[in-house]
Design an enzyme around this catalytic site. Structure first.
Site, PDB file in Angstrom:
ATOM      1  N   ARG A  19      -5.536   2.129   9.673  1.00  0.00           N
ATOM      2  CA  ARG A  19      -6.670   2.190   8.753  1.00  0.00           C
ATOM      3  C   ARG A  19      -7.670   1.050   9.014  1.00  0.00           C
ATOM      4  O   ARG A  19      -8.049   0.815  10.154  1.00  0.00           O
ATOM      5  CB  ARG A  19      -6.133   2.227   7.302  1.00  0.00           C
ATOM      6  CG  ARG A  19      -5.428   3.566   7.022  1.00  0.00           C
ATOM      7  CD  ARG A  19      -4.633   3.588   5.730  1.00  0.00           C
ATOM      8  NE  ARG A  19      -5.398   3.274   4.539  1.00  0.00           N
ATOM      9  CZ  ARG A  19      -6.092   4.137   3.798  1.00  0.00           C
ATOM     10  NH1 ARG A  19      -6.103   5.415   4.158  1.00  0.00           N
ATOM     11  NH2 ARG A  19      -6.736   3.769   2.708  1.00  0.00           N
ATOM     12  N   ASP A 142     -12.783  -6.211  -2.566  1.00  0.00           N
ATOM     13  CA  ASP A 142     -13.081  -4.835  -2.987  1.00  0.00           C
ATOM     14  C   ASP A 142     -14.364  -4.921  -3.790  1.00  0.00           C
ATOM     15  O   ASP A 142     -14.522  -5.847  -4.606  1.00  0.00           O
ATOM     16  CB  ASP A 142     -11.916  -4.319  -3.854  1.00  0.00           C
ATOM     17  CG  ASP A 142     -12.037  -2.853  -4.195  1.00  0.00           C
ATOM     18  OD1 ASP A 142     -13.088  -2.449  -4.746  1.00  0.00           O
ATOM     19  OD2 ASP A 142     -11.091  -2.101  -3.925  1.00  0.00           O
ATOM     20  N   TYR A 155      -4.205  -4.784  -9.453  1.00  0.00           N
ATOM     21  CA  TYR A 155      -4.900  -4.846  -8.158  1.00  0.00           C
ATOM     22  C   TYR A 155      -6.237  -5.567  -8.320  1.00  0.00           C
ATOM     23  O   TYR A 155      -6.549  -6.506  -7.580  1.00  0.00           O
ATOM     24  CB  TYR A 155      -5.118  -3.418  -7.637  1.00  0.00           C
ATOM     25  CG  TYR A 155      -6.081  -3.319  -6.475  1.00  0.00           C
ATOM     26  CD1 TYR A 155      -5.654  -3.594  -5.175  1.00  0.00           C
ATOM     27  CD2 TYR A 155      -7.414  -2.951  -6.670  1.00  0.00           C
ATOM     28  CE1 TYR A 155      -6.544  -3.508  -4.101  1.00  0.00           C
ATOM     29  CE2 TYR A 155      -8.302  -2.861  -5.610  1.00  0.00           C
ATOM     30  CZ  TYR A 155      -7.865  -3.147  -4.325  1.00  0.00           C
ATOM     31  OH  TYR A 155      -8.739  -3.070  -3.270  1.00  0.00           O
TER      32      TYR A 155
HETATM   33  N1  LIG Z   1      -9.783   1.825   1.877  1.00  0.00           N
HETATM   34  C1  LIG Z   1     -10.928   1.484   1.278  1.00  0.00           C
HETATM   35  O1  LIG Z   1     -11.903   2.238   1.240  1.00  0.00           O
HETATM   36  C2  LIG Z   1     -11.020   0.128   0.619  1.00  0.00           C
HETATM   37  C3  LIG Z   1     -11.918  -0.032  -0.451  1.00  0.00           C
HETATM   38  C4  LIG Z   1     -11.997  -1.285  -1.053  1.00  0.00           C
HETATM   39  C5  LIG Z   1     -11.230  -2.337  -0.599  1.00  0.00           C
HETATM   40  N2  LIG Z   1     -10.364  -2.147   0.444  1.00  0.00           N
HETATM   41  C6  LIG Z   1      -9.559  -3.287   0.910  1.00  0.00           C
HETATM   42  O2  LIG Z   1      -9.589  -3.290   2.332  1.00  0.00           O
HETATM   43  C7  LIG Z   1      -8.303  -3.675   2.851  1.00  0.00           C
HETATM   44  C8  LIG Z   1      -7.771  -2.601   3.783  1.00  0.00           C
HETATM   45  O3  LIG Z   1      -7.789  -1.350   3.100  1.00  0.00           O
HETATM   46  P1  LIG Z   1      -6.843  -0.144   3.571  1.00  0.00           P
HETATM   47  O4  LIG Z   1      -7.155   0.988   2.681  1.00  0.00           O
HETATM   48  O5  LIG Z   1      -6.918   0.001   5.042  1.00  0.00           O
HETATM   49  O6  LIG Z   1      -5.430  -0.784   3.170  1.00  0.00           O
HETATM   50  P2  LIG Z   1      -4.014  -0.048   2.983  1.00  0.00           P
HETATM   51  O7  LIG Z   1      -3.900   1.031   3.979  1.00  0.00           O
HETATM   52  O8  LIG Z   1      -3.854   0.325   1.537  1.00  0.00           O
HETATM   53  O9  LIG Z   1      -3.010  -1.266   3.268  1.00  0.00           O
HETATM   54  C9  LIG Z   1      -3.139  -2.073   4.428  1.00  0.00           C
HETATM   55  C10 LIG Z   1      -1.813  -2.602   4.834  1.00  0.00           C
HETATM   56  O10 LIG Z   1      -1.290  -3.502   3.859  1.00  0.00           O
HETATM   57  C11 LIG Z   1       0.030  -3.730   4.275  1.00  0.00           C
HETATM   58  N3  LIG Z   1       0.957  -4.179   3.227  1.00  0.00           N
HETATM   59  C12 LIG Z   1       1.174  -3.653   2.004  1.00  0.00           C
HETATM   60  N4  LIG Z   1       2.226  -4.290   1.425  1.00  0.00           N
HETATM   61  C13 LIG Z   1       2.650  -5.238   2.308  1.00  0.00           C
HETATM   62  C14 LIG Z   1       3.677  -6.197   2.297  1.00  0.00           C
HETATM   63  N5  LIG Z   1       4.540  -6.338   1.267  1.00  0.00           N
HETATM   64  N6  LIG Z   1       3.834  -6.987   3.379  1.00  0.00           N
HETATM   65  C15 LIG Z   1       3.020  -6.854   4.444  1.00  0.00           C
HETATM   66  N7  LIG Z   1       2.022  -5.963   4.513  1.00  0.00           N
HETATM   67  C16 LIG Z   1       1.843  -5.155   3.457  1.00  0.00           C
HETATM   68  C17 LIG Z   1       0.561  -2.409   4.832  1.00  0.00           C
HETATM   69  O11 LIG Z   1       1.210  -2.707   6.068  1.00  0.00           O
HETATM   70  P3  LIG Z   1       2.384  -1.758   6.652  1.00  0.00           P
HETATM   71  O12 LIG Z   1       1.763  -0.394   6.716  1.00  0.00           O
HETATM   72  O13 LIG Z   1       2.723  -2.364   7.966  1.00  0.00           O
HETATM   73  O14 LIG Z   1       3.528  -1.830   5.665  1.00  0.00           O
HETATM   74  C18 LIG Z   1      -0.717  -1.567   4.983  1.00  0.00           C
HETATM   75  O15 LIG Z   1      -0.802  -0.878   6.195  1.00  0.00           O
HETATM   76  C19 LIG Z   1      -7.422  -3.925   1.637  1.00  0.00           C
HETATM   77  O16 LIG Z   1      -7.414  -5.302   1.344  1.00  0.00           O
HETATM   78  C20 LIG Z   1      -8.104  -3.144   0.511  1.00  0.00           C
HETATM   79  O17 LIG Z   1      -7.858  -3.691  -0.760  1.00  0.00           O
HETATM   80  C21 LIG Z   1     -10.234  -0.933   1.049  1.00  0.00           C
END
Ligand SMILES: NC(=O)c1ccc[n+]([C@@H]2O[C@H](COP(=O)([O-])OP(=O)(O)OC[C@H]3O[C@@H](n4cnc5c(N)ncnc54)[C@H](OP(=O)(O)O)[C@@H]3O)[C@@H](O)[C@H]2O)c1
Length: 243
Positions: A19, A142, A155
């Site tokens: 992602r 975020d 969160y």
């Molecule tokens: N997606 C969006 O549109 C969006 C919007 C606003 C903010 N964000 C922020 O952008 C960042 C990336 O978003 P995303 O959607 O790509 O994130 P995500 O897929 O929800 O999570 C990213 C990674 O966090 C890791 N993680 C979770 N628990 C963990 C733990 N206990 N120890 C180590 N790693 C852990 C996981 O690694 P593993 O898979 O290896 O376990 C996961 O692949 C995040 O900080 C999110 O809050 C995203």
């Protein structure tokens, strides 16, 4: 003792297997950084991302670490320094995101969010300041940090506090380390949501479209290049934080 000291700058990206984290690793690798990719459960995806980086001519080593485990997290920066002999950039991207209200949420869920989304970034930032000594830290927030209405209370509060930590660390770690943040908006749907979810939400924001993972990478690279900028948050959200 480091095995070797790489001439390339090194970037540690948490949650780098897939992602947004994968996009960050690949963009940083294309910009010439050697990548230290931290993952927890996504070992297969982490190895695939590392292979893609090698195929593009880059360098990537993977590090397994449960960021809910404080001691394991303490060991991560020293492990990266042992592998590469240097560390120049830390991107705190890993996060958990589960529904909870203040009233109905459990303390256990609160603790998990704060451990992964706030305490782990703090431990890594502190280790970066202590051992890497100079460079740049980027925390991924975020766009909703400006809001107070949410279905994701634990969160959101963990991210609001990470925004505060970004500014405090920007002051304390200066001038050796710059600390900035990127606040994404509608980039990728949560894994539980179907295609079309973000398109429906995007109709309500100023730019009326969702963003791409590359928009986040671009903002991170901009902050890394901007050597007179510290303590800033860039909202990469199509204007969502304004309304
Ligand atoms: N997606 C969006 O549109 C969006 C919007 C606003 C903010 N964000 C922020 O952008 C960042 C990336 O978003 P995303 O959607 O790509 O994130 P995500 O897929 O929800 O999570 C990213 C990674 O966090 C890791 N993680 C979770 N628990 C963990 C733990 N206990 N120890 C180590 N790693 C852990 C996981 O690694 P593993 O898979 O290896 O376990 C996961 O692949 C995040 O900080 C999110 O809050 C995203």
């Amino acid at each position: 003792m480091a095995k070797k000291t790489t001439p390339r700058k090194v970037a540690l990206v948490t949650g780098g297997a897939k992602r947004i984290g994968e996009a960050l690793c690949r963009a940083l690798a294309r910009s010439g950084y050697s990548i230290a990719l931290q993952y927890s459960t996504s070992g297969t995806e982490a190895e695939q991302t590392a292979k893609r980086i090698y195929k593009d001519g880059g360098v990537c080593a993977t590090f397994v670490c449960d960021l809910a485990d404080g001691q394991a997290t303490e060991n991560l920066v020293p492990s990266v320094l042992e592998e590469f002999g240097r560390l120049d950039v830390l991107v705190n991207n890993a996060s958990i995101f589960e529904k909870s209200s203040l009233e109905a949420g459990s303390v256990e869920l609160w603790d998990r969010h704060f451990a992964v989304n706030l305490k782990a970034p703090y431990i890594l930032m502190r280790a970066f300041a202590r051992y890497a000594k100079t460079g740049s830290i980027i925390n991924i927030l975020d766009t909703h940090v400006v809001r107070n209405k949410t279905l994701y209370a634990a969160y959101l509060l963990s991210k609001k506090t990470l925004a505060g930590l970004t500014k405090m660390a920007a002051v304390e770690f200066a001038p050796r380390v710059r600390v900035n943040a990127v606040a994404p908006g509608l980039i990728l749907p949560p894994v539980s949501q179907k295609n079309g979810y973000l398109d429906r939400l995007a109709k309500q924001i100023p730019l009326q479209r969702k963003g791409k993972v590359e928009n986040i990478s671009y903002a991170v690279l901009f902050l890394l290049e901007s050597d007179y900028v510290t303590g800033q948050v860039i909202y990469v959200d199509g204007g969502e934080h304004l309304i």
